[in-house]
Write a protein that holds these residues in place. Structure first.
Motif, mmCIF file in Angstrom:
data_model
loop_
_atom_site.group_PDB
_atom_site.id
_atom_site.type_symbol
_atom_site.label_atom_id
_atom_site.label_comp_id
_atom_site.label_asym_id
_atom_site.label_seq_id
_atom_site.Cartn_x
_atom_site.Cartn_y
_atom_site.Cartn_z
ATOM 1 N N GLY A 102 -120.495 -30.454 37.054
ATOM 2 C CA GLY A 102 -119.890 -31.781 37.176
ATOM 3 C C GLY A 102 -120.683 -32.667 38.117
ATOM 4 N N TYR A 143 -123.308 -34.782 36.373
ATOM 5 C CA TYR A 143 -122.792 -35.989 35.729
ATOM 6 C C TYR A 143 -122.342 -37.009 36.774
ATOM 7 C CZ TYR A 143 -123.163 -33.271 31.508
ATOM 8 O OH TYR A 143 -123.670 -32.539 30.469
ATOM 9 N N ARG A 144 -121.770 -36.520 37.882
ATOM 10 C CA ARG A 144 -121.367 -37.425 38.958
ATOM 11 C C ARG A 144 -122.597 -38.152 39.532
ATOM 12 N NH1 ARG A 144 -116.179 -36.499 41.546
ATOM 13 N NH2 ARG A 144 -114.984 -35.179 40.158
ATOM 14 N N GLY A 155 -115.782 -39.568 39.838
ATOM 15 C CA GLY A 155 -115.314 -38.736 38.719
ATOM 16 C C GLY A 155 -115.145 -39.556 37.445
ATOM 17 N N ALA A 164 -118.538 -40.481 36.153
ATOM 18 C CA ALA A 164 -119.160 -39.301 35.548
ATOM 19 C C ALA A 164 -118.652 -39.103 34.131
ATOM 20 C CB ALA A 164 -118.850 -38.062 36.391
ATOM 21 N N SER A 165 -117.345 -39.216 33.938
ATOM 22 C CA SER A 165 -116.813 -38.924 32.609
ATOM 23 C C SER A 165 -117.238 -39.991 31.603
ATOM 24 C CB SER A 165 -115.310 -38.652 32.660
ATOM 25 O OG SER A 165 -114.532 -39.734 32.311
ATOM 26 N N ARG A 221 -126.277 -35.962 28.011
ATOM 27 C CA ARG A 221 -125.984 -34.524 27.935
ATOM 28 C C ARG A 221 -127.252 -33.737 27.587
ATOM 29 N NH1 ARG A 221 -120.750 -34.213 28.647
ATOM 30 N NH2 ARG A 221 -120.960 -31.960 28.619
ATOM 31 N N GLN A 228 -129.558 -26.741 32.933
ATOM 32 C CA GLN A 228 -128.383 -25.854 33.028
ATOM 33 C C GLN A 228 -128.659 -24.508 32.362
ATOM 34 O OE1 GLN A 228 -124.443 -28.044 32.394
ATOM 35 N NE2 GLN A 228 -125.907 -29.541 31.648
ATOM 36 N N GLY A 231 -117.909 -26.202 34.370
ATOM 37 C CA GLY A 231 -117.994 -27.546 33.808
ATOM 38 C C GLY A 231 -117.008 -27.734 32.675
ATOM 39 N N ARG A 232 -117.456 -28.422 31.613
ATOM 40 C CA ARG A 232 -116.569 -28.704 30.484
ATOM 41 C C ARG A 232 -117.072 -28.094 29.173
ATOM 42 N NH1 ARG A 232 -115.128 -30.663 34.463
ATOM 43 N NH2 ARG A 232 -113.696 -32.383 34.898
ATOM 44 N N ARG A 269 -109.028 -39.115 32.570
ATOM 45 C CA ARG A 269 -110.285 -38.362 32.495
ATOM 46 C C ARG A 269 -110.157 -37.226 31.460
ATOM 47 N NH1 ARG A 269 -113.568 -35.545 36.388
ATOM 48 N NH2 ARG A 269 -112.084 -35.578 38.089
ATOM 49 N N ASP A 320 -112.518 -36.806 28.236
ATOM 50 C CA ASP A 320 -113.332 -35.588 28.099
ATOM 51 C C ASP A 320 -112.986 -34.818 26.816
ATOM 52 O OD1 ASP A 320 -114.538 -36.230 30.473
ATOM 53 O OD2 ASP A 320 -113.492 -34.727 31.677
#
Ligand code: C5P
Length: 198
Positions: free
Chosen positions: A34, A37-38, A70, A73-74, A83, A90, A104-105, A150, A154
Protein backbone atom coordinates in the motif's frame (compact mmCIF):
# COMPACT_ATOMS: atom_id res chain seq x y z
CA UNK A 1 14.89 -20.66 0.53
CA UNK A 2 12.14 -19.00 -1.50
CA UNK A 3 8.87 -18.72 0.43
CA UNK A 4 6.15 -16.12 -0.10
CA UNK A 5 3.35 -15.19 2.28
CA UNK A 6 0.73 -13.15 0.39
CA UNK A 7 -1.84 -11.19 2.41
CA UNK A 8 -4.78 -9.28 0.93
CA UNK A 9 -7.77 -7.54 2.42
CA UNK A 10 -9.57 -4.21 2.79
CA UNK A 11 -8.24 -1.15 4.63
CA UNK A 12 -7.60 -1.49 8.38
CA UNK A 13 -8.44 -5.21 8.56
CA UNK A 14 -5.19 -6.02 10.37
CA UNK A 15 -3.07 -7.07 7.37
CA UNK A 16 -0.10 -4.93 8.36
CA UNK A 17 -0.02 -6.16 11.96
CA UNK A 18 -0.23 -9.78 10.82
CA UNK A 19 2.36 -9.27 8.06
CA UNK A 20 4.85 -7.69 10.48
CA UNK A 21 4.32 -10.48 13.04
CA UNK A 22 4.87 -13.21 10.42
CA UNK A 23 7.98 -11.46 9.08
CA UNK A 24 9.45 -11.04 12.52
CA UNK A 25 8.68 -14.61 13.68
CA UNK A 26 10.12 -16.34 10.61
CA UNK A 27 12.81 -13.82 9.70
CA UNK A 28 11.18 -12.90 6.36
CA UNK A 29 11.43 -9.52 4.62
CA UNK A 30 8.18 -7.50 4.65
CA UNK A 31 6.76 -5.21 1.96
CA UNK A 32 3.69 -3.06 2.70
CA UNK A 33 2.58 -2.66 -0.91
CA UNK A 34 0.00 0.00 0.00
CA UNK A 35 2.94 2.27 0.70
CA UNK A 36 3.94 2.11 -2.98
CA UNK A 37 0.52 3.37 -4.07
CA UNK A 38 0.46 5.95 -1.26
CA UNK A 39 3.86 7.26 -2.40
CA UNK A 40 2.68 7.52 -6.02
CA UNK A 41 -0.45 9.40 -4.94
CA UNK A 42 1.55 11.76 -2.71
CA UNK A 43 4.12 12.59 -5.37
CA UNK A 44 1.60 14.49 -7.47
CA UNK A 45 2.01 15.19 -11.17
CA UNK A 46 1.50 12.38 -13.67
CA UNK A 47 0.83 9.19 -11.63
CA UNK A 48 2.24 6.87 -14.31
CA UNK A 49 5.53 8.78 -14.40
CA UNK A 50 5.54 8.89 -10.60
CA UNK A 51 5.16 5.08 -10.45
CA UNK A 52 7.87 4.53 -13.05
CA UNK A 53 10.37 6.71 -11.20
CA UNK A 54 9.56 5.74 -7.59
CA UNK A 55 12.57 5.80 -5.24
CA UNK A 56 13.35 4.76 -1.65
CA UNK A 57 13.14 8.43 -0.65
CA UNK A 58 9.53 8.60 -1.91
CA UNK A 59 8.65 5.69 0.38
CA UNK A 60 10.31 7.36 3.38
CA UNK A 61 7.98 10.41 3.43
CA UNK A 62 6.28 10.89 6.78
CA UNK A 63 2.89 11.92 5.38
CA UNK A 64 1.93 8.63 3.71
CA UNK A 65 -0.26 7.24 6.52
CA UNK A 66 -2.94 9.93 6.54
CA UNK A 67 -6.55 9.37 5.41
CA UNK A 68 -5.97 11.79 2.53
CA UNK A 69 -2.94 9.81 1.35
CA UNK A 70 -5.06 6.63 1.47
CA UNK A 71 -7.72 8.20 -0.73
CA UNK A 72 -5.13 9.52 -3.19
CA UNK A 73 -3.54 6.04 -3.27
CA UNK A 74 -6.78 4.30 -4.12
CA UNK A 75 -7.36 6.74 -7.00
CA UNK A 76 -3.96 6.20 -8.64
CA UNK A 77 -4.25 2.44 -7.91
CA UNK A 78 -7.12 2.21 -10.39
CA UNK A 79 -4.79 3.19 -13.28
CA UNK A 80 -3.54 0.01 -15.04
CA UNK A 81 -0.20 1.62 -16.09
CA UNK A 82 0.52 2.53 -12.47
CA UNK A 83 -0.13 -1.05 -11.35
CA UNK A 84 2.03 -2.43 -14.18
CA UNK A 85 4.92 -0.14 -13.24
CA UNK A 86 4.90 -1.44 -9.65
CA UNK A 87 4.37 -5.15 -10.43
CA UNK A 88 7.96 -6.21 -11.24
CA UNK A 89 9.38 -4.72 -8.08
CA UNK A 90 6.78 -6.55 -5.97
CA UNK A 91 7.36 -9.88 -7.76
CA UNK A 92 11.12 -9.66 -7.31
CA UNK A 93 10.63 -8.84 -3.66
CA UNK A 94 8.29 -11.84 -3.22
CA UNK A 95 10.81 -14.33 -4.60
CA UNK A 96 13.88 -12.97 -2.83
CA UNK A 97 16.08 -15.42 -0.96
CA UNK A 98 15.13 -15.92 2.70
CA UNK A 99 11.35 -15.53 2.49
CA UNK A 100 9.02 -12.57 2.03
CA UNK A 101 5.66 -11.30 3.27
CA UNK A 102 3.69 -8.87 1.09
CA UNK A 103 0.40 -7.29 2.09
CA UNK A 104 -1.97 -5.38 -0.18
CA UNK A 105 -5.07 -5.85 -2.32
CA UNK A 106 -3.95 -8.02 -5.27
CA UNK A 107 -1.01 -9.99 -3.91
CA UNK A 108 -2.77 -13.40 -3.91
CA UNK A 109 -4.75 -12.76 -7.08
CA UNK A 110 -2.32 -10.95 -9.41
CA UNK A 111 1.19 -10.37 -8.03
CA UNK A 112 1.95 -13.79 -6.44
CA UNK A 113 -0.69 -16.37 -7.34
CA UNK A 114 2.06 -18.97 -6.73
CA UNK A 115 2.66 -17.86 -3.10
CA UNK A 116 3.16 -20.67 -0.61
CA UNK A 117 0.67 -19.10 1.84
CA UNK A 118 -2.29 -16.92 0.82
CA UNK A 119 -4.42 -15.12 3.39
CA UNK A 120 -7.41 -12.82 3.00
CA UNK A 121 -7.69 -10.75 6.17
CA UNK A 122 -10.99 -8.94 6.62
CA UNK A 123 -13.38 -7.47 9.23
CA UNK A 124 -16.67 -5.56 9.19
CA UNK A 125 -16.45 -1.97 7.91
CA UNK A 126 -17.54 -0.63 11.34
CA UNK A 127 -14.82 -2.58 13.13
CA UNK A 128 -12.16 -1.46 10.66
CA UNK A 129 -13.28 2.18 10.86
CA UNK A 130 -13.19 2.05 14.66
CA UNK A 131 -9.63 0.69 14.62
CA UNK A 132 -8.51 3.32 12.14
CA UNK A 133 -10.24 6.04 14.19
CA UNK A 134 -8.33 4.92 17.30
CA UNK A 135 -5.12 5.52 15.29
CA UNK A 136 -5.94 8.77 13.52
CA UNK A 137 -8.65 10.35 15.71
CA UNK A 138 -11.12 12.91 14.31
CA UNK A 139 -14.75 12.16 13.52
CA UNK A 140 -15.48 8.40 13.58
CA UNK A 141 -18.45 8.69 11.19
CA UNK A 142 -16.18 10.43 8.69
CA UNK A 143 -13.56 7.69 9.06
CA UNK A 144 -16.27 5.05 8.39
CA UNK A 145 -17.42 6.96 5.30
CA UNK A 146 -13.84 7.08 3.99
CA UNK A 147 -13.30 3.36 4.67
CA UNK A 148 -16.50 2.55 2.75
CA UNK A 149 -15.56 4.87 -0.10
CA UNK A 150 -12.10 3.31 -0.42
CA UNK A 151 -13.51 -0.27 -0.22
CA UNK A 152 -16.01 0.52 -2.96
CA UNK A 153 -13.31 1.98 -5.23
CA UNK A 154 -10.87 -0.87 -4.59
CA UNK A 155 -13.51 -3.55 -5.21
CA UNK A 156 -15.12 -1.97 -8.26
CA UNK A 157 -12.03 -1.12 -10.32
CA UNK A 158 -11.53 -3.09 -13.54
CA UNK A 159 -7.83 -3.80 -13.05
CA UNK A 160 -6.98 -6.11 -10.11
CA UNK A 161 -10.09 -5.43 -7.99
CA UNK A 162 -9.91 -6.39 -4.33
CA UNK A 163 -11.32 -9.90 -3.82
CA UNK A 164 -10.32 -13.05 -1.97
CA UNK A 165 -8.40 -15.50 -4.15
CA UNK A 166 -10.29 -18.80 -4.40
CA UNK A 167 -7.49 -20.66 -2.64
CA UNK A 168 -6.82 -18.02 0.03
CA UNK A 169 -7.59 -18.74 3.67
CA UNK A 170 -10.09 -16.14 4.89
CA UNK A 171 -9.30 -14.72 8.31
CA UNK A 172 -12.17 -12.56 9.64
CA UNK A 173 -10.76 -10.49 12.49
CA UNK A 174 -14.06 -8.75 13.46
CA UNK A 175 -14.41 -10.74 16.68
CA UNK A 176 -10.75 -11.63 17.16
CA UNK A 177 -8.18 -9.92 19.35
CA UNK A 178 -4.95 -8.86 17.64
CA UNK A 179 -3.16 -11.67 19.48
CA UNK A 180 -5.68 -14.30 18.33
CA UNK A 181 -5.57 -13.14 14.69
CA UNK A 182 -1.76 -13.13 14.70
CA UNK A 183 -1.65 -16.59 16.33
CA UNK A 184 -3.87 -18.05 13.59
CA UNK A 185 -1.74 -16.58 10.82
CA UNK A 186 1.48 -17.81 12.44
CA UNK A 187 0.02 -21.31 12.76
CA UNK A 188 -0.89 -21.40 9.05
CA UNK A 189 2.59 -20.29 7.98
CA UNK A 190 4.28 -22.69 10.37
CA UNK A 191 2.24 -25.63 9.06
CA UNK A 192 3.13 -24.84 5.43
CA UNK A 193 6.75 -24.09 6.19
CA UNK A 194 7.16 -27.24 8.24
CA UNK A 195 9.08 -25.56 11.04
CA UNK A 196 8.33 -23.21 13.94
CA UNK A 197 9.69 -19.67 13.77
CA UNK A 198 11.90 -17.86 16.23
O1 C5P B 1 -3.11 -0.76 2.39
P1 C5P B 1 -3.21 0.74 2.22
O2 C5P B 1 -4.37 1.32 2.95
O3 C5P B 1 -1.94 1.44 2.55
O4 C5P B 1 -3.46 0.95 0.65
C1 C5P B 1 -3.74 2.22 0.11
C2 C5P B 1 -4.46 2.02 -1.23
O5 C5P B 1 -3.53 1.50 -2.19
C3 C5P B 1 -5.61 1.03 -1.22
O6 C5P B 1 -6.86 1.63 -0.87
C4 C5P B 1 -5.62 0.51 -2.65
O7 C5P B 1 -6.37 1.33 -3.50
C5 C5P B 1 -4.17 0.61 -3.08
N1 C5P B 1 -3.49 -0.68 -3.09
C6 C5P B 1 -3.67 -1.50 -4.18
N2 C5P B 1 -2.99 -2.68 -4.29
C7 C5P B 1 -2.16 -3.07 -3.32
C8 C5P B 1 -1.98 -2.26 -2.16
C9 C5P B 1 -2.68 -1.07 -2.07
O8 C5P B 1 -4.44 -1.18 -5.07
N3 C5P B 1 -1.49 -4.22 -3.46
Amino acid sequence: MIFTVAIDGPAAAGKGTIARAVASRFGFAHLDTGLLYRAVGAKGGDPVQAAQSLTEADLARDDLRTLAAGQAASKVAAIPEVRAALADFQRRFARREGGAVLDGRDICTVICPEAEVKLYVTASAETRAHRRWLEVGGDEAQVLAEVRERDARDMARRDAPLRAAEDALVLDTTALSVEAAVARALAVVEARLGRPGG
